[in-house]
Design a protein around this motif. Structure first.
Motif, mmCIF file in Angstrom:
data_model
loop_
_atom_site.group_PDB
_atom_site.id
_atom_site.type_symbol
_atom_site.label_atom_id
_atom_site.label_comp_id
_atom_site.label_asym_id
_atom_site.label_seq_id
_atom_site.Cartn_x
_atom_site.Cartn_y
_atom_site.Cartn_z
ATOM 1 N N PRO A 73 -1.320 -5.099 -2.428
ATOM 2 C CA PRO A 73 -1.461 -3.721 -1.923
ATOM 3 C C PRO A 73 -1.302 -2.634 -2.987
ATOM 4 N N ILE A 129 -8.779 1.700 2.571
ATOM 5 C CA ILE A 129 -7.394 2.082 2.248
ATOM 6 C C ILE A 129 -6.687 2.611 3.498
ATOM 7 N N ASP A 168 -8.963 -5.798 -11.162
ATOM 8 C CA ASP A 168 -8.990 -4.945 -9.969
ATOM 9 C C ASP A 168 -10.256 -4.095 -9.832
ATOM 10 N N TYR A 198 -6.932 -5.732 -1.333
ATOM 11 C CA TYR A 198 -5.710 -4.986 -1.016
ATOM 12 C C TYR A 198 -4.695 -5.890 -0.324
ATOM 13 N N ARG A 222 -2.886 -2.326 -5.513
ATOM 14 C CA ARG A 222 -4.221 -1.921 -5.971
ATOM 15 C C ARG A 222 -4.659 -0.614 -5.315
ATOM 16 N N MET A 223 -4.144 -0.330 -4.109
ATOM 17 C CA MET A 223 -4.498 0.938 -3.463
ATOM 18 C C MET A 223 -3.912 2.108 -4.257
ATOM 19 N N CYS A 266 -5.568 -0.276 5.468
ATOM 20 C CA CYS A 266 -4.717 -1.233 4.732
ATOM 21 C C CYS A 266 -3.403 -0.608 4.261
#
Ligand code: ATP
Ligand code: MG
Length: 454
Positions: free
Chosen positions: A194, A219, A150, A190, A196-197, A222
């Motif tokens: 998602p 972000i 990531d 993302y 990962r946000m 997303c």
């Protein structure tokens, strides 16, 4: 905090400090601060055993990152070119897990070392129509594996054979700068996952790193992708976000990026609607306390945290129901059930935990009633401490419960005689039922033989 990495960088790039290093960069033993004595012996065993069975094996991810930063790693992950089945053949104490990507878990008592086979470049991946990765079990090389991770700082590999650190993605430069950079195109990464946000916010809070603009900007748009993440996975992520000592900062960042709404929609709405500062102060204090407890190595439980975060929606509902004439106990019961059943749509929680959350709230109603001998039952209940801490938080955040808080604060610390006297004073002041009418347990007994006619 970054002293060790900075000195590492000075030694690696002596004269051409401003020249970007060519990648991959291999940092030899003399130029970094990772020592085997800081690595768990079980992780070392796994590395050595895989090596002697003829496989490549590296320490990877958060372990390497944290060691380079001079922090104590939470856990140790291993990456290898052995397939999961091959790993299983090397270790008896091994279980294969995961459907989307098979991983090997090696068990050493309570410690689990996670061993992942290098992931490939993604050419064999299957995606859903909105870009979500649904299957990515194609194995690859170390370099491909690095690019699939990531953030750059999570893609460093430590090789125990040579004691060197391998950087394919510019991680060392980011570690030195205190910067969190996603690998690849942020929006695409993302869309693939998602969560990962949330991880961006978590690492930035935990390490005090700045999220670079290419990573942070997407972000905002997303964030709605969070709706596609399973509620069970979000429970695990929530615990990682809020129970590791940097909850307040995490919460503020989550709100800033519009991510908090997808975790706690009712809370975000109530924070936006409420004009008074109370709910914000209450949450901030609650999270601060949690962080304080973590820093003192005192236990923190998800239930208390959830009770704090969801308090405002409960409080509002209780007030509405009370206005309609509902009795406090029923109002609390109904409000608690409604708020929890809404919340589990976003973040599911084990029933054991939702019951604990509910109990903390219901006990607020019970604490305020102070009904005769029942106060002793409350005091002895194993939720008393959590409920009392919660009451204290309400008091400190400006809710009008000062008298109640002071009373319980004295009552739970004093001796039995004093407690009896506090109770009788309360009875004199408020009547036997703490202000409510009910059968009088202290009435004079009738002489035997006399019937009540009931
Ligand atoms: P922590 O200190 O919380 O354990 P960590 O970086 O080790 O941090 P883990 O969740 O243990 O995080 O994951 C181990 C490694 O796996 C990460 O460092 C990263 O390289 C990779 N990884 C984990 N989750 C993802 C993801 N969603 N997308 C890509 N890579 C990931
Ligand atoms: Mg980890």
């Amino acid at each position: 905090m970054f002293g060790q990495v900075k000195s590492l960088m000075r030694r690696v790039f002596t004269k051409e400090d401003n020249v970007k290093p060519a990648l991959p960069q291999v940092i030899s033993r003399d130029h970094h601060n990772i020592s085997r004595s800081n690595i768990s012996t079980n992780a070392l065993k796994v590395l050595y055993r895989l090596n002697s069975a003829g496989y490549e094996a590296y320490l990877v991810g958060g372990g390497v990152r944290d060691l380079l930063l001079g922090r104590e790693p939470k856990d140790f992950d291993v990456a290898t070119d052995a397939s999961p089945e091959e790993v299983k053949r090397v270790f008896r104490n091994c279980r294969l897990i995961g459907r989307r990507f098979r991983l090997a878990h090696i068990y050493f008592g309570r410690e689990i070392i996670e061993v992942a086979t290098f992931r490939g470049d993604g050419s064999g991946d299957r995606r859903s129509k909105d870009g979500l990765l649904v299957r990515d079990n194609v194995y690859g090389t170390l370099e491909e594996d690095a690019w699939r991770r990531d953030f750059t700082i999570n893609a460093l590999y430590y090789e125990v054979k040579t004691f060197s650190v391998i950087d394919h993605v510019g991680a060392i430069a980011d570690l030195e700068a205190g910067r969190l950079s996603i690998i690849g195109d942020a929006a695409e990464r993302y869309r693939e996952d998602p969560v990962r946000m949330l991880r961006a916010v978590r690492f930035s809070s935990k390490l005090g790193f700045i999220i670079n603009e290419e990573t942070s900007k997407p972000i905002f748009e997303c964030a709605p992708l969070m709706e596609t993440v399973s509620s069970a996975r979000l429970f695990d992520e929530m615990c990682k976000l809020f129970l590791h000592g940097y909850a307040l900062n995490t919460y503020e960042q989550l709100r800033h990026y519009g991510l908090f709404y997808y975790l706690f929609p009712q809370v975000e709405r109530s924070l936006e609607q409420q004009e008074s500062d109370y709910p914000k102060t209450f949450i901030a204090r609650g999270l601060e306390n949690t962080d304080q407890r973590v820093s003192e190595n005192r236990p923190v439980i998800p239930a208390f945290l959830l009770a704090v975060l969801l308090w405002e929606p409960v409080r509002t509902r209780v007030a509405e129901k009370s206005e309609q004439g509902m009795r406090p106990m029923q109002a609390y019961q109904e409000a608690a059930d409604e708020v929890i059943s809404q919340q589990v749509k976003s973040i599911s929680m084990p029933r054991r935990i939702s019951l604990q959350v509910k109990e903390i709230w219901i006990m607020q109603a019970k604490l305020s009633m102070r009904r005769g001998r029942k106060v002793f039952e409350l005091l002895e209940s194993n939720r008393f401490r959590a409920a009392f801490d919660f009451l204290q938080l309400r008091h400190q955040s400006g809710e009008e419960v000062a008298e109640l808080y002071e009373w319980w604060n004295s009552f739970h610390q004093t001796n039995y005689e004093e407690q009896e006297s506090m109770l009788s004073q309360l009875r004199k002041r408020e009547g036997p039922a703490g202000g409510r009418r009910r059968r009088n347990p202290y009435r004079r007994r009738r002489p035997s033989g006399e019937t009540t006619g009931e």
